[in-house]
Design an enzyme around this catalytic site. Structure first.
Site, PDB file in Angstrom:
ATOM      1  N   ASP A  75       0.876  -1.188   0.000  1.00 56.19           N
ATOM      2  CA  ASP A  75       0.000   0.000   0.000  1.00 56.19           C
ATOM      3  C   ASP A  75       0.903   1.225   0.000  1.00 56.19           C
ATOM      4  OD1 ASP A  75      -2.306   1.651   0.276  1.00 56.19           O
ATOM      5  OD2 ASP A  75      -2.026   1.743   2.435  1.00 56.19           O
ATOM      6  N   SER A  76       0.292   2.375  -0.231  1.00 62.32           N
ATOM      7  CA  SER A  76       1.039   3.623  -0.137  1.00 62.32           C
ATOM      8  C   SER A  76       1.473   3.900   1.301  1.00 62.32           C
ATOM      9  CB  SER A  76       0.166   4.781  -0.630  1.00 62.32           C
ATOM     10  OG  SER A  76      -1.051   4.799   0.104  1.00 62.32           O
ATOM     11  N   TYR A  97      -0.655   8.639  -2.305  1.00 63.16           N
ATOM     12  CA  TYR A  97      -0.640   8.392  -3.739  1.00 63.16           C
ATOM     13  C   TYR A  97      -1.882   9.048  -4.389  1.00 63.16           C
ATOM     14  CZ  TYR A  97       2.807   4.477  -3.502  1.00 63.16           C
ATOM     15  OH  TYR A  97       3.927   3.685  -3.338  1.00 63.16           O
ATOM     16  N   GLY A  98      -2.943   9.110  -3.597  1.00 63.20           N
ATOM     17  CA  GLY A  98      -4.258   9.433  -4.159  1.00 63.20           C
ATOM     18  C   GLY A  98      -4.454  10.835  -4.694  1.00 63.20           C
ATOM     19  N   CYS A 117      -4.297  -1.235  -1.894  1.00 61.45           N
ATOM     20  CA  CYS A 117      -4.377   0.220  -2.017  1.00 61.45           C
ATOM     21  C   CYS A 117      -5.465   0.510  -3.042  1.00 61.45           C
ATOM     22  CB  CYS A 117      -3.028   0.759  -2.492  1.00 61.45           C
ATOM     23  SG  CYS A 117      -3.042   2.528  -2.841  1.00 61.45           S
ATOM     24  N   THR A 146      -6.152   3.226  -4.462  1.00 64.03           N
ATOM     25  CA  THR A 146      -5.663   4.113  -5.516  1.00 64.03           C
ATOM     26  C   THR A 146      -4.929   3.320  -6.598  1.00 64.03           C
ATOM     27  OG1 THR A 146      -5.442   5.831  -3.842  1.00 64.03           O
ATOM     28  CG2 THR A 146      -4.254   6.168  -5.912  1.00 64.03           C
ATOM     29  N   GLU A 205      -4.440   9.319   9.334  1.00 61.42           N
ATOM     30  CA  GLU A 205      -3.004   9.335   9.623  1.00 61.42           C
ATOM     31  C   GLU A 205      -2.700  10.108  10.906  1.00 61.42           C
ATOM     32  OE1 GLU A 205      -0.033   8.375   7.577  1.00 61.42           O
ATOM     33  OE2 GLU A 205      -1.480   6.943   6.782  1.00 61.42           O
ATOM     34  N   CYS A 240     -10.986   3.139  -0.131  1.00 67.44           N
ATOM     35  CA  CYS A 240      -9.593   3.421   0.232  1.00 67.44           C
ATOM     36  C   CYS A 240      -9.325   2.606   1.485  1.00 67.44           C
ATOM     37  CB  CYS A 240      -9.422   4.908   0.511  1.00 67.44           C
ATOM     38  SG  CYS A 240      -7.884   5.333   1.354  1.00 67.44           S
ATOM     39  N   THR A 241      -8.168   1.950   1.536  1.00 68.38           N
ATOM     40  CA  THR A 241      -7.921   1.014   2.643  1.00 68.38           C
ATOM     41  C   THR A 241      -7.690   1.722   3.985  1.00 68.38           C
ATOM     42  OG1 THR A 241      -5.647   0.834   1.813  1.00 68.38           O
ATOM     43  CG2 THR A 241      -7.171  -0.931   1.232  1.00 68.38           C
ATOM     44  N   HIS A 242      -7.631   3.043   3.979  1.00 65.84           N
ATOM     45  CA  HIS A 242      -7.579   3.778   5.252  1.00 65.84           C
ATOM     46  C   HIS A 242      -8.968   3.926   5.888  1.00 65.84           C
ATOM     47  CE1 HIS A 242      -3.521   5.028   4.231  1.00 65.84           C
ATOM     48  NE2 HIS A 242      -3.431   5.691   5.365  1.00 65.84           N
TER      49      HIS A 242
HETATM   50  N1  DGL Z   1      -4.518   3.272   1.251  1.00 68.04           N
HETATM   51  C1  DGL Z   1      -4.481   4.155   0.128  1.00 68.04           C
HETATM   52  C2  DGL Z   1      -5.709   3.901  -0.776  1.00 68.04           C
HETATM   53  O1  DGL Z   1      -6.371   2.939  -0.584  1.00 68.04           O
HETATM   54  C3  DGL Z   1      -4.315   5.476   0.747  1.00 68.04           C
HETATM   55  C4  DGL Z   1      -4.503   6.668  -0.040  1.00 68.04           C
HETATM   56  C5  DGL Z   1      -3.340   7.435  -0.598  1.00 68.04           C
HETATM   57  O2  DGL Z   1      -2.219   6.977  -0.648  1.00 68.04           O
HETATM   58  O3  DGL Z   1      -3.631   8.561  -0.987  1.00 68.04           O
HETATM   59  O4  DGL Z   1      -5.993   4.579  -1.681  1.00 68.04           O
END
Ligand code: DGL
Length: 275
Positions: A10-11, A42-43, A73, A75, A152, A186-188
């Site tokens: 993941d990012s 990343y998004g 992830c 994204t 975060e 989004c996995t967050h």
């Molecule tokens: N976990 C990433 C996702 O699912 C986090 C978002 C990101 O990196 O912007 O998109």
């Protein structure tokens, strides 16, 4: 049988929500996790940059003789769409298709909401995947750029006024469409699911792509006869591109447990040279 590890990336830390589900479903598997914490988010980046990072992340994971790679992830999964070629011979899945399938199977009124990063929503990948599965379904997407920083920085309590305000701002247009399913794309986002669930109300089912991807991975490994025959608990090994201390400190919220494995640092130069 195959006792190689499952590679997950993941990012940042969001993909640990997938590791949590894998550990619950198939606890005897070894897992190699990479979180690109030095380059998150990343998004909000361009498609080109996200593809470059995805190639480097996959290249790094491939160095560890894995039997399956999961892009945990939203994204990366959305930007790659159905392209699995980047992992070469190694079986590969993102989180998008398993989540789209789950949403299509549980919607009763044919109205599905999707939230995610700007790159995820702007890619249109969820809408495309859902329409291919169920052309009769309507999809309503909205990007939620403040959710990742909220998670975060620990604004995860459902009663936190900042979180409540952000949830209302991003979800009110989707709620107004009368969706009965919402994909947390989004996995967050599972970390703030209580605030999201409370705002959307009891009639809306929430789909976690991490959980769906873990179930899909389990089924895929079983189908390919690649499940481990290890009788003891598997090991998790983690890699981060930024501080090991911060990774260890923050991982607990995503894993719902102690980290229970070594954490190693990987430099950006190494990532770039992994492709
Ligand atoms: N976990 C990433 C996702 O699912 C986090 C978002 C990101 O990196 O912007 O998109």
């Amino acid at each position: 049988m195959n006792n190689c590890a499952i590679g997950v990336f993941d990012s940042g830390l969001g993909g640990l929500t997938c590791v949590k589900e894998l550990n619950r479903l198939i606890p005897n598997e070894n897992i190699i996790y990479f979180g690109d914490t030095a380059r998150i988010p990343y998004g909000t980046r361009s498609r080109q940059t996200i593809l470059e990072y995805a190639d480097q992340d996959i290249g790094f994971i491939k160095k560890h003789s894995v039997k399956l790679i999961i892009a945990a992830c939203g994204t990366v999964s959305s930007v790659l769409g159905s392209d699995k070629s980047r992992a070469g011979e190694i079986p590969f899945t993102g989180v998008l298709l398993p989540a789209a399938k789950a949403a299509c199977s549980v919607t009763e009124n044919g109205r599905i909401g999707v939230i995610g990063t700007p790159a995820t929503i702007n890619s249109g990948a969820y809408e495309k995947a859902i329409k291919e599965l169920r052309p009769d379904v309507s999809v309503f997407g909205n990007p939620c750029p403040l959710f990742v920083p909220l998670v975060e920085y620990g604004f995860t309590d459902k009663n936190d006024p900042i979180t409540r305000l952000a949830v209302e701002k991003y979800l009110s247009p989707i709620k107004a469409e009368g969706v009965d399913v919402l994909i947390l794309g989004c996995t967050h986002y599972p970390i703030i699911k209580d605030a999201i669930a409370e705002y959307m109300g009891d009639g809306v089912k929430l789909i976690s792509p991490s959980g769906e991807a873990a179930k899909y991975a389990h089924a895929l490994l079983a189908e390919k006869e690649l499940l481990s025959d290890r009788s003891e608990k598997g090991k998790n090994v983690y890699y981060t591109s930024d501080s090991i201390e911060l990774f260890e400190e923050n991982a607990h919220a995503f894993l719902g447990d102690t980290i229970g494995g070594e954490v190693h640092k990987v430099g950006i130069d190494e990532l770039i040279s992994s492709v």
